[in-house]
Scaffold this motif. Structure first.
Motif, PDB file in Angstrom:
ATOM      1  N   ASP A 430       0.835  -1.189   0.000  1.00  0.00           N
ATOM      2  CA  ASP A 430       0.000   0.000   0.000  1.00  0.00           C
ATOM      3  C   ASP A 430       0.873   1.243   0.000  1.00  0.00           C
ATOM      4  N   ASP A 431       0.265   2.377  -0.329  1.00  0.00           N
ATOM      5  CA  ASP A 431       0.966   3.650  -0.356  1.00  0.00           C
ATOM      6  C   ASP A 431       0.911   4.257   1.046  1.00  0.00           C
ATOM      7  N   PHE A 432       2.009   4.161   1.758  1.00  0.00           N
ATOM      8  CA  PHE A 432       2.079   4.643   3.132  1.00  0.00           C
ATOM      9  C   PHE A 432       1.678   6.111   3.247  1.00  0.00           C
ATOM     10  N   PHE A 433       1.989   6.897   2.223  1.00  0.00           N
ATOM     11  CA  PHE A 433       1.752   8.333   2.297  1.00  0.00           C
ATOM     12  C   PHE A 433       0.305   8.724   2.014  1.00  0.00           C
ATOM     13  N   LYS A 434      -0.481   7.820   1.427  1.00  0.00           N
ATOM     14  CA  LYS A 434      -1.843   8.176   1.029  1.00  0.00           C
ATOM     15  C   LYS A 434      -2.923   7.349   1.703  1.00  0.00           C
ATOM     16  N   MET A 435      -2.581   6.194   2.242  1.00  0.00           N
ATOM     17  CA  MET A 435      -3.587   5.295   2.786  1.00  0.00           C
ATOM     18  C   MET A 435      -4.192   5.841   4.073  1.00  0.00           C
ATOM     19  N   GLU A 436      -5.338   5.280   4.453  1.00  0.00           N
ATOM     20  CA  GLU A 436      -5.974   5.678   5.704  1.00  0.00           C
ATOM     21  C   GLU A 436      -5.055   5.362   6.876  1.00  0.00           C
ATOM     22  N   GLU A 437      -5.004   6.276   7.813  1.00  0.00           N
ATOM     23  CA  GLU A 437      -4.111   6.138   8.951  1.00  0.00           C
ATOM     24  C   GLU A 437      -4.319   4.830   9.705  1.00  0.00           C
ATOM     25  N   ALA A 438      -5.576   4.471   9.930  1.00  0.00           N
ATOM     26  CA  ALA A 438      -5.881   3.276  10.720  1.00  0.00           C
ATOM     27  C   ALA A 438      -5.406   1.999  10.054  1.00  0.00           C
ATOM     28  N   GLN A 439      -5.151   2.050   8.731  1.00  0.00           N
ATOM     29  CA  GLN A 439      -4.724   0.860   7.999  1.00  0.00           C
ATOM     30  C   GLN A 439      -3.207   0.677   7.958  1.00  0.00           C
ATOM     31  N   ILE A 440      -2.466   1.646   8.468  1.00  0.00           N
ATOM     32  CA  ILE A 440      -1.007   1.577   8.378  1.00  0.00           C
ATOM     33  C   ILE A 440      -0.438   0.277   8.956  1.00  0.00           C
ATOM     34  N   PRO A 441      -0.927  -0.219  10.111  1.00  0.00           N
ATOM     35  CA  PRO A 441      -0.345  -1.465  10.646  1.00  0.00           C
ATOM     36  C   PRO A 441      -0.509  -2.673   9.726  1.00  0.00           C
ATOM     37  N   SER A 442      -1.368  -2.583   8.730  1.00  0.00           N
ATOM     38  CA  SER A 442      -1.592  -3.735   7.848  1.00  0.00           C
ATOM     39  C   SER A 442      -0.619  -3.791   6.683  1.00  0.00           C
ATOM     40  N   ILE A 443       0.241  -2.783   6.539  1.00  0.00           N
ATOM     41  CA  ILE A 443       1.188  -2.775   5.425  1.00  0.00           C
ATOM     42  C   ILE A 443       2.125  -3.975   5.518  1.00  0.00           C
ATOM     43  N   ASN A 444       2.418  -4.555   4.388  1.00  0.00           N
ATOM     44  CA  ASN A 444       3.480  -5.553   4.298  1.00  0.00           C
ATOM     45  C   ASN A 444       4.212  -5.358   2.978  1.00  0.00           C
ATOM     46  N   SER A 445       5.223  -6.137   2.762  1.00  0.00           N
ATOM     47  CA  SER A 445       6.000  -6.047   1.531  1.00  0.00           C
ATOM     48  C   SER A 445       5.587  -7.165   0.585  1.00  0.00           C
ATOM     49  N   VAL A 446       5.444  -6.834  -0.689  1.00  0.00           N
ATOM     50  CA  VAL A 446       5.193  -7.880  -1.682  1.00  0.00           C
ATOM     51  C   VAL A 446       6.488  -8.319  -2.354  1.00  0.00           C
ATOM     52  N   MET A 447       7.546  -7.524  -2.177  1.00  0.00           N
ATOM     53  CA  MET A 447       8.884  -7.961  -2.596  1.00  0.00           C
ATOM     54  C   MET A 447       9.926  -7.208  -1.784  1.00  0.00           C
ATOM     55  N   THR A 448      10.838  -7.949  -1.192  1.00  0.00           N
ATOM     56  CA  THR A 448      11.923  -7.363  -0.415  1.00  0.00           C
ATOM     57  C   THR A 448      13.250  -7.820  -1.000  1.00  0.00           C
ATOM     58  N   VAL A 449      14.157  -6.872  -1.158  1.00  0.00           N
ATOM     59  CA  VAL A 449      15.462  -7.134  -1.776  1.00  0.00           C
ATOM     60  C   VAL A 449      16.560  -6.697  -0.823  1.00  0.00           C
ATOM     61  N   VAL A 450      17.548  -7.557  -0.628  1.00  0.00           N
ATOM     62  CA  VAL A 450      18.708  -7.246   0.203  1.00  0.00           C
ATOM     63  C   VAL A 450      19.964  -7.513  -0.628  1.00  0.00           C
ATOM     64  N   GLY A 451      20.787  -6.504  -0.778  1.00  0.00           N
ATOM     65  CA  GLY A 451      22.010  -6.667  -1.554  1.00  0.00           C
ATOM     66  C   GLY A 451      21.769  -7.059  -2.993  1.00  0.00           C
TER      67      GLY A 451
END
Length: 543
Positions: A430-451
């Motif tokens: 989700d877009d952290f900057f635009k989503m409803e405040e109450a929904q922020i804890p539900s954010i997760n990653s659909v792709m995470t990259v390290v190195g």
């Protein structure tokens, strides 16, 4: 091996999870519920009773940690531990008893949490094989939340080097999926100086590499300096011997150029610590040596200025999100409005970084912490802060990225989109900057990259998710229930790029949907195609 109550909406569902887990947990193992919850998150807004815990788990030992102040044991755990009417209270703790003098199952920190942690440590340990697997599972869970780096401030009971065998083996096998900067925590009361004298002789700050490295000393430097963060009890007064013990240790660390961090909840404690640091600085100048005040819930403007003058920083965590109601009960709503005074810290120009202080009490989910920072709410929806101490979303995310990079001395390679920085990022649900405040804890990653390597993928990126062995042992709570910190995201499609969680601009080549490019037939090697810095790599740089 822990059962998590994070995000559970009601006590009844939490107890049902306990009942199910107790049925599959074999002897002599325990069910452990350690951190990430508060009774104020439940619709019932109350604690479980010992009777309810016994009913849910009549035969399997159960240990439930409640914040920094209490632990609940069921009847089976009392029997296994041998706690009876004849058992004496340990120093700084109380075994609650009924009218007949029998232990009820409630352990109370007054104010020391050692009674809680020492009891937890008596539970059966996992085998090395299971510890290895469990560590991989937890790192993948962090990756699922978009985390690419952590700073380990140490913890009670973590003996160096013995308890670091598993993480060193993961590192040697190239199976770390988060970068780790770790601090060495003095474990045994009365021997703290000896520990540090030994460590500085054969270890150097920065030993290791960009995946696993020594970050200095702390957060416990001396046990006499421990001001327990238990808001169910009055603020503790530290012993008079604290200054002399701390001075010897800090003098050693400064002379050896070891950065350090120290746990400090209350302004009264911080004043005494800074008196010691300023005395040491006059004799052995800090000269830019990084030091960190951890937590600092009630720090004053005067002491913020003193931290800045010495070249230190302040690391804040969302402990108030879990025990803010208790702080209000003891100190009042007005005092809570600036606890901790993050806006004032930023205004005064001291380095500030944000974290979780997980996992013994708080949640390890960064989005729960970010929700607290921008909303001012506890997880029980109690409003703590007014506008003066709320952060806008960009500032809050900055403290989690660029802000925190200062605390591991990695400002040049973490927290910003820049050449030569680490290729670590997350594509968010989700877009952290635009989503409803109450929904922020539900954010997760659909792709995470390290190195530059994908370490987690879901949704549209599921085909890129690296294989992971099933959780071990087979009775693990991970195999019984959904991931504890997951929420129902309103949009499973990738919308926001994140360095350790964020990116402010879209990739002009791929629109941040690299899968399209990777799956396009091109006359290049498949391995090079899917590598982030490969033949069709992105021009974005991140931590």
């Amino acid at each position: 091996m822990e059962l998590r109550w994070e995000g559970e909406p009601s006590l009844s569902t939490a107890l049902e999870k306990l009942r199910i887990q107790a049925q599959v947990t074999p002897p002599p193992q325990w069910v452990r519920i350690v951190g990430g919850w508060s009774e104020f998150q439940f619709s019932e807004r109350r604690m479980p009773t010992i009777q309810e815990i016994n009913a849910a788990a009549p035969e399997t030992p159960v240990f439930i940690l409640h914040l920094y102040g209490r632990a609940m044991l069921n009847r089976a755990a009392l029997q296994v531990l041998g706690i009876t009417s004849k058992t004496s209270n340990p120093p700084g703790g109380v075994i609650e008893r009924d009218s007949a003098g029998q232990p009820t199952g409630m352990l109370i920190a007054k104010p020391s949490a050692l009674i809680l942690y020492s009891t937890l440590a008596q539970g059966p340990a996992l085998s090395k094989e299971h510890q290895y697997n469990s560590s991989r599972q937890f790192m993948r869970e962090l990756n699922r939340l978009g985390v690419t780096s952590v700073i380990d401030a140490g913890g009670g009971g973590q003996q160096f080097p013995d308890d670091y065998d598993v993480i060193n083996q993961l590192h040697a096998n190239n199976e770390l999926t988060v970068r780790i900067a770790y601090n060495l925590f003095a474990q045994k009361k009365g021997e703290e100086l000896n520990d540090y004298q030994n460590w500085v002789e054969y270890l150097n700050y920065g030993d290791g590499d960009d995946m696993l490295r020594l970050n200095g000393a702390g957060e416990n430097l001396a046990w006499s300096a421990a001001d327990f963060e238990n808001f169910l009890e009055p603020r503790p007064d530290l012993p008079v011997i604290m200054e002399s013990e701390l001075e010897d240790i800090v003098s050693l660390l400064v002379s050896k150029r070891w950065p350090f961090r120290i746990h400090a909840t209350y302004d009264e404690t911080i004043s005494r610590f800074l008196n010691v640091f300023e005395k040491v600085d006059r004799e052995t100048p800090f000269n830019g040596l990084r030091f960190i005040i951890d937590h600092a819930e009630t720090i004053s403007e005067h002491n913020i200025a003193r931290v800045k003058a010495l070249g230190g920083g302040i690391a804040v965590q969302h402990r108030m999100a879990f025990q803010g109601e208790y702080f209000i009960d003891r100190y009042g709503k007005d005092a809570a409005k600036q606890t901790p005074p993050i806006s004032k810290m930023l205004e005064m120009g001291v380095p500030v970084g944000a974290g979780t202080d997980a996992t013994r009490v708080a949640s390890y989910n960064p989005w729960v912490a970010l929700y607290w920072m921008v909303s001012g709410n506890t997880i029980g929806h109690t409003q703590l802060y007014d506008e003066a101490n709320l952060l806008d979303r960009e500032t809050a995310l900055y403290l989690w990225t660029k802000g925190s990079s200062w605390f591991s001395g990695e400002e040049e390679v973490k927290g910003s989109i820049a050449p030569e920085a680490y290729a670590d990022f997350a594509v968010l649900s989700d877009d952290f900057f635009k989503m409803e405040e109450a929904q922020i804890p539900s954010i997760n990653s659909v792709m995470t990259v390290v190195g530059g390597s994908i370490v987690h993928g879901s949704g549209d990126f599921s085909s890129f998710n690296p294989p992971l062995p099933p959780a071990m042992p087979d009775w693990s709570p991970v195999n019984q229930f959904n991931l504890p910190s997951s929420g129902t995201s309103k949009n499973e499609r990738p919308r926001q790029f994140s360095t350790h969680s964020c990116c402010d601009s879209a990739c002009s080549v791929h629109g941040h949907n690299h899968v399209i490019a990777w799956q396009t037939p091109l006359p290049i090697d498949d391995k090079s195609k899917s590598a982030f810095w490969g033949a069709i790599g992105c021009s974005c740089f991140s931590i």
